[in-house]
Design a protein around this motif. Structure first.
Motif, PDB file in Angstrom:
ATOM      1  N   PRO A   1       0.848  -1.195   0.000  1.00 59.04           N
ATOM      2  CA  PRO A   1       0.000   0.000   0.000  1.00 59.04           C
ATOM      3  C   PRO A   1       0.888   1.252   0.000  1.00 59.04           C
ATOM      4  O   PRO A   1       1.829   1.333   0.784  1.00 59.04           O
ATOM      5  CB  PRO A   1      -0.780  -0.108   1.310  1.00 59.04           C
ATOM      6  CG  PRO A   1      -0.043  -1.093   2.162  1.00 59.04           C
ATOM      7  CD  PRO A   1       0.967  -1.812   1.338  1.00 59.04           C
ATOM      8  N   CYS A   2       0.589   2.184  -0.897  1.00 55.52           N
ATOM      9  CA  CYS A   2       1.495   3.325  -1.065  1.00 55.52           C
ATOM     10  C   CYS A   2       1.140   4.547  -0.215  1.00 55.52           C
ATOM     11  O   CYS A   2       1.795   5.589  -0.316  1.00 55.52           O
ATOM     12  CB  CYS A   2       1.529   3.730  -2.541  1.00 55.52           C
ATOM     13  SG  CYS A   2       2.244   2.438  -3.573  1.00 55.52           S
ATOM     14  N   PHE A   3       0.101   4.434   0.634  1.00 53.35           N
ATOM     15  CA  PHE A   3      -0.422   5.622   1.323  1.00 53.35           C
ATOM     16  C   PHE A   3       0.625   6.387   2.138  1.00 53.35           C
ATOM     17  O   PHE A   3       0.776   7.604   1.989  1.00 53.35           O
ATOM     18  CB  PHE A   3      -1.585   5.235   2.242  1.00 53.35           C
ATOM     19  CG  PHE A   3      -2.680   4.503   1.526  1.00 53.35           C
ATOM     20  CD1 PHE A   3      -3.591   5.190   0.739  1.00 53.35           C
ATOM     21  CD2 PHE A   3      -2.787   3.117   1.605  1.00 53.35           C
ATOM     22  CE1 PHE A   3      -4.593   4.523   0.057  1.00 53.35           C
ATOM     23  CE2 PHE A   3      -3.778   2.442   0.931  1.00 53.35           C
ATOM     24  CZ  PHE A   3      -4.683   3.139   0.145  1.00 53.35           C
TER      25      PHE A   3
ATOM     26  N   PRO B   1      -1.442   8.797  -3.815  1.00 56.69           N
ATOM     27  CA  PRO B   1      -0.986   7.393  -3.776  1.00 56.69           C
ATOM     28  C   PRO B   1      -1.031   6.679  -5.131  1.00 56.69           C
ATOM     29  O   PRO B   1      -0.069   5.985  -5.468  1.00 56.69           O
ATOM     30  CB  PRO B   1      -1.908   6.745  -2.742  1.00 56.69           C
ATOM     31  CG  PRO B   1      -2.370   7.877  -1.871  1.00 56.69           C
ATOM     32  CD  PRO B   1      -2.402   9.096  -2.733  1.00 56.69           C
ATOM     33  N   PRO B   2      -2.103   6.838  -5.944  1.00 56.63           N
ATOM     34  CA  PRO B   2      -2.107   6.112  -7.228  1.00 56.63           C
ATOM     35  C   PRO B   2      -0.956   6.555  -8.138  1.00 56.63           C
ATOM     36  O   PRO B   2      -0.396   5.736  -8.873  1.00 56.63           O
ATOM     37  CB  PRO B   2      -3.455   6.479  -7.851  1.00 56.63           C
ATOM     38  CG  PRO B   2      -4.309   6.892  -6.692  1.00 56.63           C
ATOM     39  CD  PRO B   2      -3.383   7.552  -5.727  1.00 56.63           C
ATOM     40  N   ALA B   3      -0.603   7.839  -8.074  1.00 60.57           N
ATOM     41  CA  ALA B   3       0.494   8.331  -8.912  1.00 60.57           C
ATOM     42  C   ALA B   3       1.801   7.680  -8.488  1.00 60.57           C
ATOM     43  O   ALA B   3       2.598   7.224  -9.318  1.00 60.57           O
ATOM     44  CB  ALA B   3       0.594   9.849  -8.807  1.00 60.57           C
ATOM     45  N   LEU B   4       2.013   7.594  -7.175  1.00 60.91           N
ATOM     46  CA  LEU B   4       3.233   6.964  -6.679  1.00 60.91           C
ATOM     47  C   LEU B   4       3.259   5.484  -7.074  1.00 60.91           C
ATOM     48  O   LEU B   4       4.292   4.964  -7.495  1.00 60.91           O
ATOM     49  CB  LEU B   4       3.332   7.123  -5.155  1.00 60.91           C
ATOM     50  CG  LEU B   4       4.537   6.433  -4.518  1.00 60.91           C
ATOM     51  CD1 LEU B   4       5.852   7.006  -5.017  1.00 60.91           C
ATOM     52  CD2 LEU B   4       4.480   6.525  -2.987  1.00 60.91           C
ATOM     53  N   ALA B   5       2.096   4.817  -6.941  1.00 55.01           N
ATOM     54  CA  ALA B   5       2.028   3.395  -7.289  1.00 55.01           C
ATOM     55  C   ALA B   5       2.424   3.194  -8.754  1.00 55.01           C
ATOM     56  O   ALA B   5       3.226   2.311  -9.081  1.00 55.01           O
ATOM     57  CB  ALA B   5       0.625   2.852  -7.026  1.00 55.01           C
ATOM     58  N   ALA B   6       1.901   4.038  -9.632  1.00 56.84           N
ATOM     59  CA  ALA B   6       2.195   3.907 -11.063  1.00 56.84           C
ATOM     60  C   ALA B   6       3.683   4.153 -11.319  1.00 56.84           C
ATOM     61  O   ALA B   6       4.332   3.406 -12.064  1.00 56.84           O
ATOM     62  CB  ALA B   6       1.341   4.892 -11.863  1.00 56.84           C
ATOM     63  N   GLU B   7       4.221   5.166 -10.657  1.00 54.33           N
ATOM     64  CA  GLU B   7       5.629   5.506 -10.848  1.00 54.33           C
ATOM     65  C   GLU B   7       6.531   4.336 -10.411  1.00 54.33           C
ATOM     66  O   GLU B   7       7.459   3.940 -11.112  1.00 54.33           O
ATOM     67  CB  GLU B   7       5.920   6.756 -10.013  1.00 54.33           C
ATOM     68  CG  GLU B   7       7.313   7.309 -10.144  1.00 54.33           C
ATOM     69  CD  GLU B   7       7.574   8.382  -9.081  1.00 54.33           C
ATOM     70  OE1 GLU B   7       6.705   9.269  -8.879  1.00 54.33           O
ATOM     71  OE2 GLU B   7       8.640   8.320  -8.436  1.00 54.33           O
ATOM     72  N   LEU B   8       6.209   3.777  -9.222  1.00 52.42           N
ATOM     73  CA  LEU B   8       7.032   2.677  -8.708  1.00 52.42           C
ATOM     74  C   LEU B   8       6.903   1.432  -9.580  1.00 52.42           C
ATOM     75  O   LEU B   8       7.879   0.727  -9.810  1.00 52.42           O
ATOM     76  CB  LEU B   8       6.650   2.354  -7.267  1.00 52.42           C
ATOM     77  CG  LEU B   8       7.144   3.353  -6.216  1.00 52.42           C
ATOM     78  CD1 LEU B   8       6.570   3.004  -4.843  1.00 52.42           C
ATOM     79  CD2 LEU B   8       8.675   3.355  -6.152  1.00 52.42           C
TER      80      LEU B   8
ATOM     81  N   ALA C   1       0.384  -1.757 -10.863  1.00 54.73           N
ATOM     82  CA  ALA C   1      -0.230  -0.790  -9.953  1.00 54.73           C
ATOM     83  C   ALA C   1      -1.734  -0.893 -10.119  1.00 54.73           C
ATOM     84  O   ALA C   1      -2.243  -0.902 -11.237  1.00 54.73           O
ATOM     85  CB  ALA C   1       0.247   0.612 -10.289  1.00 54.73           C
ATOM     86  N   THR C   2      -2.440  -1.036  -8.977  1.00 57.29           N
ATOM     87  CA  THR C   2      -3.904  -1.025  -8.997  1.00 57.29           C
ATOM     88  C   THR C   2      -4.327   0.062  -8.024  1.00 57.29           C
ATOM     89  O   THR C   2      -4.207  -0.128  -6.818  1.00 57.29           O
ATOM     90  CB  THR C   2      -4.477  -2.378  -8.551  1.00 57.29           C
ATOM     91  OG1 THR C   2      -3.757  -3.415  -9.213  1.00 57.29           O
ATOM     92  CG2 THR C   2      -5.946  -2.495  -8.860  1.00 57.29           C
ATOM     93  N   GLY C   3      -4.733   1.195  -8.545  1.00 60.51           N
ATOM     94  CA  GLY C   3      -5.061   2.320  -7.654  1.00 60.51           C
ATOM     95  C   GLY C   3      -3.867   2.640  -6.776  1.00 60.51           C
ATOM     96  O   GLY C   3      -2.737   2.730  -7.265  1.00 60.51           O
ATOM     97  N   PRO C   4      -4.078   2.761  -5.467  1.00 63.47           N
ATOM     98  CA  PRO C   4      -2.984   3.136  -4.560  1.00 63.47           C
ATOM     99  C   PRO C   4      -2.085   1.958  -4.169  1.00 63.47           C
ATOM    100  O   PRO C   4      -1.215   2.109  -3.316  1.00 63.47           O
ATOM    101  CB  PRO C   4      -3.738   3.656  -3.334  1.00 63.47           C
ATOM    102  CG  PRO C   4      -5.045   2.936  -3.353  1.00 63.47           C
ATOM    103  CD  PRO C   4      -5.381   2.675  -4.793  1.00 63.47           C
ATOM    104  N   TYR C   5      -2.318   0.795  -4.735  1.00 68.85           N
ATOM    105  CA  TYR C   5      -1.549  -0.404  -4.357  1.00 68.85           C
ATOM    106  C   TYR C   5      -0.607  -0.854  -5.469  1.00 68.85           C
ATOM    107  O   TYR C   5      -0.924  -0.726  -6.648  1.00 68.85           O
ATOM    108  CB  TYR C   5      -2.495  -1.578  -4.075  1.00 68.85           C
ATOM    109  CG  TYR C   5      -3.290  -1.418  -2.811  1.00 68.85           C
ATOM    110  CD1 TYR C   5      -2.773  -1.833  -1.588  1.00 68.85           C
ATOM    111  CD2 TYR C   5      -4.557  -0.841  -2.843  1.00 68.85           C
ATOM    112  CE1 TYR C   5      -3.500  -1.673  -0.419  1.00 68.85           C
ATOM    113  CE2 TYR C   5      -5.298  -0.679  -1.678  1.00 68.85           C
ATOM    114  CZ  TYR C   5      -4.760  -1.099  -0.473  1.00 68.85           C
ATOM    115  OH  TYR C   5      -5.475  -0.948   0.679  1.00 68.85           O
TER     116      TYR C   5
END
Ligand code: ARG
Length: 574
Positions: A39-41, A51-58, A73-77
């Motif tokens: 979870p990227c929160f 969080p979704p932007a960070l998830a996509a970036e990672l 990446a699925t939403g914030p995860y």
């Protein structure tokens, strides 16, 4: 080679700069999403990023890091899926390497947990509350031990109190009229009930009973102490026979009387803390200021005539346990009826500013009821329940089922004992402990459904596959496993890998049902997998067969450990 979780954490740490110890992976809510999720929160908040932007970036950065772990990446995860051959190699290897220690850990190293359980009263058979306490407590002992804690199981036998004055007098008067030789537990119960009657109606008896209890409290050796000691020994012998059948041995059998010499010092200690008051001649601790709910129920420590109480002895026991063990946790596995008592004990510690009050926990539980939610009666003795009789009834019933299903079994009697007890134990541990348990032999002894016998049967079935492979010299035995054959066993592998987390959760919440539900899921998944024709284990292509045999071996080992943590036997055949 690092495990997949370690690889994922290392890669996350590399791309975020966060310490890998601070990053936490979890199970995705929907297993279709992946095997583990991040979870990227928290990280997103620190970086002031959605969080979704960070998830996509990672996800983009991590894509090139592994060749056998996929990341999306699925939403914030961030969801990760491990290639099955790697997952299989890792999980099956870990089970094999750990053996009986699989799912254990060293989180408890150097820490002591005291577990007060069973704790029946002498001169009476265990009642249903003691039965549940015995089963729940014994399982908790095993769970904490698996996690590396030093566990001190204490049997806080009820062997003290004014009622023993009456019992001593009853023994003097009627010893010859009851059969104490053949069935001492029931004989004592008979005397106990007679003494209760006599205390109500017979003044001479009352006077003698008071004198006998004073004599007992004085600590002097003599007739009274001898009679009391004899009663204690007879009762303990009865309890021990039952414990033996259940594979239970307390580290300490310390009845309430054990704390008698410590009572004066205990009262002094509470007085010295300045928290006592005299109310109507009695010594009490007012508790409202630390627990509003206890405003009207102070803890009574000494009556005006000098007599101490159950709570006084429990407080003495707590001090003594703290001094002796400096426990991490002290658990009281006692029914919900004693909620007030344990809440008061804790509040007394809080008033005394004992920092360790928070380590004292009442592990309470619901009732054990008969079908239709009525009081259970035993076939032999009606209202009075003797745990040993209940076990006998279950074992007899199990023997019938085994006779029907597997009449040729050579170890029938032993397996019936294991299955009868396993069924009784599992029924008690199946749901969250706070829920009531229904004692319905027909239901919990069935070989199908959410029962102990079903789990034991699944274990025996896995054992039988391994036996047959050996007996037939299956070509899979010497082959190098081809783990691509376990492509469809991901859920089972992930389940097996979770035993450690589940055991830790069971300990943290003092909740064996975490493990019982786990065992049911594992058994169901493995059984379903085995019935699918494409998963044929014996007589299949040797390398695929070797992988499937390894899965069967690991599932059997894992189920066996879960059963043993619950306090159940895992028969090889049934
Ligand atoms: N003997 C008590 C009873 O039967 C239970 C004791 C529980 N343990 C304790 N430390 N109070 O009700």
């Amino acid at each position: 080679m690092p495990t997949f979780s370690e690889s994922i954490l290392a890669a996350l740490s590399k791309h975020t700069g966060a310490n890998s110890g601070a990053l936490k992976l979890e199970s995705p809510r929907d297993p279709a999403l992946g095997d583990v999720a991040f979870p990227c929160f928290v990280l997103a908040k620190e970086r002031k990023q959605p969080p979704p932007a960070l998830a996509a970036e990672l996800a983009a950065k991590l894509a090139g890091e592994f060749d056998d772990i996929a990341v999306v990446a699925t939403g914030p995860y961030l969801n990760f899926r491990v290639a099955r051959p790697r997952l299989a190699r890792e999980v099956l290897g870990a089970v094999e390497a750990a053996g009986a220690r699989f799912g254990g850990s060293s989180e408890g190293a150097g820490k002591t947990v005291v577990i007060d359980y069973s704790s029946p009263n002498i001169a009476k058979p265990m009642h249903v509350g003691h039965i549940r306490s015995t089963i729940l407590g014994a399982s908790l002992v095993r769970i904490f031990r698996h996690l590396g804690y030093r566990v001190v199981g204490v049997n806080h036998i009820g062997d003290w109190g004014a009622q023993f004055g009456g019992l001593v007098v009853a023994l003097r008067r009627w010893k010859s009229q009851v059969d104490l030789e053949r069935d001492p537990v029931m004989g004592l119960l008979d005397l106990y009930q007679r003494s209760k009657e006599a205390l109500k109606s017979d003044e001479q008896f009352q006077r003698e009973a008071v004198a006998a209890y004073q004599e007992l409290e004085s600590g002097r050796e003599g007739e009274v102490r001898e009679l009391w000691r004899w009663v204690t020994e007879v009762s303990l012998r009865g309890f021990n026979a039952t414990y033996k059948r259940l594979g239970i041995a307390h580290e300490h059998v310390r009845g309430e009387s054990w704390y008698e010499p410590l009572l004066q010092a205990t009262l002094e200690r509470v007085k010295a803390a300045g928290v006592t008051e005299i109310s109507e001649g009695a010594l009490v601790v007012m508790l409202g200021e630390v627990d509003k709910g206890l405003k009207a129920t102070p803890c009574l420590l000494q009556q005006s005539n000098g007599t101490t109480l159950y709570a006084t002895r429990d407080l003495a026991a707590l001090f003594s346990r703290w001094e002796e063990f400096a426990f991490e946790r002290c658990l009281y596995v006692v029914g919900g009826e004693q909620k007030l008592h344990f809440r008061q004990l804790k509040a007394v510690l809080q008033r005394m500013n004992e920092a360790w009050a928070a380590r004292v926990e009442h592990v309470d539980f619901g009732m054990l009821l008969g079908p239709g939610r009525v009081k259970i009666a035993s076939r032999k003795r009606g209202e009075v329940l003797v745990l040993d009789d209940l076990i006998d009834e279950c074992v007899e019933e199990a023997a019938k089922v085994i006779e029907e299903k597997n009449p040729g079994l050579s170890t029938k009697a032993q397996v019936a004992e294991q299955v009868g007890i396993g069924a009784l134990v599992f029924n008690d541990l199946k749901r969250e402990r706070i829920k009531d348990v229904i004692f319905d032999k027909r239901e919990f002894l069935a070989f199908e459904g959410d029962t102990g016998p079903y789990l034991q049967y699944t274990h025996a079935r896995l054992a039988s596959i391994l036996r047959k492979a050996l007996a037939s010299g299956d070509a899979a035995l010497g082959a190098e496993p081809d783990f691509t054959a376990l492509e469809n066993a991901g859920e089972i592998l992930l389940r097996i890998a979770r035993l450690g987390d589940v055991t830790r959760a069971a300990a943290a919440k003092a909740e064996p049902s975490e493990l019982s539900q786990y065992a049911l899921s594992l058994a169901r998944e493995v059984s379903t997998w085995l019935t699918q024709p494409e998963n044929r284990v014996l007589g299949s292509e040797p390398r695929a067969g070797a992988a499937r045999l390894a899965l069967v071996r690991a599932a059997k080992a894992t189920l066996g450990i879960a059963l043993s943590l619950l306090g159940m036997a895992a028969p090889e055949e049934m």
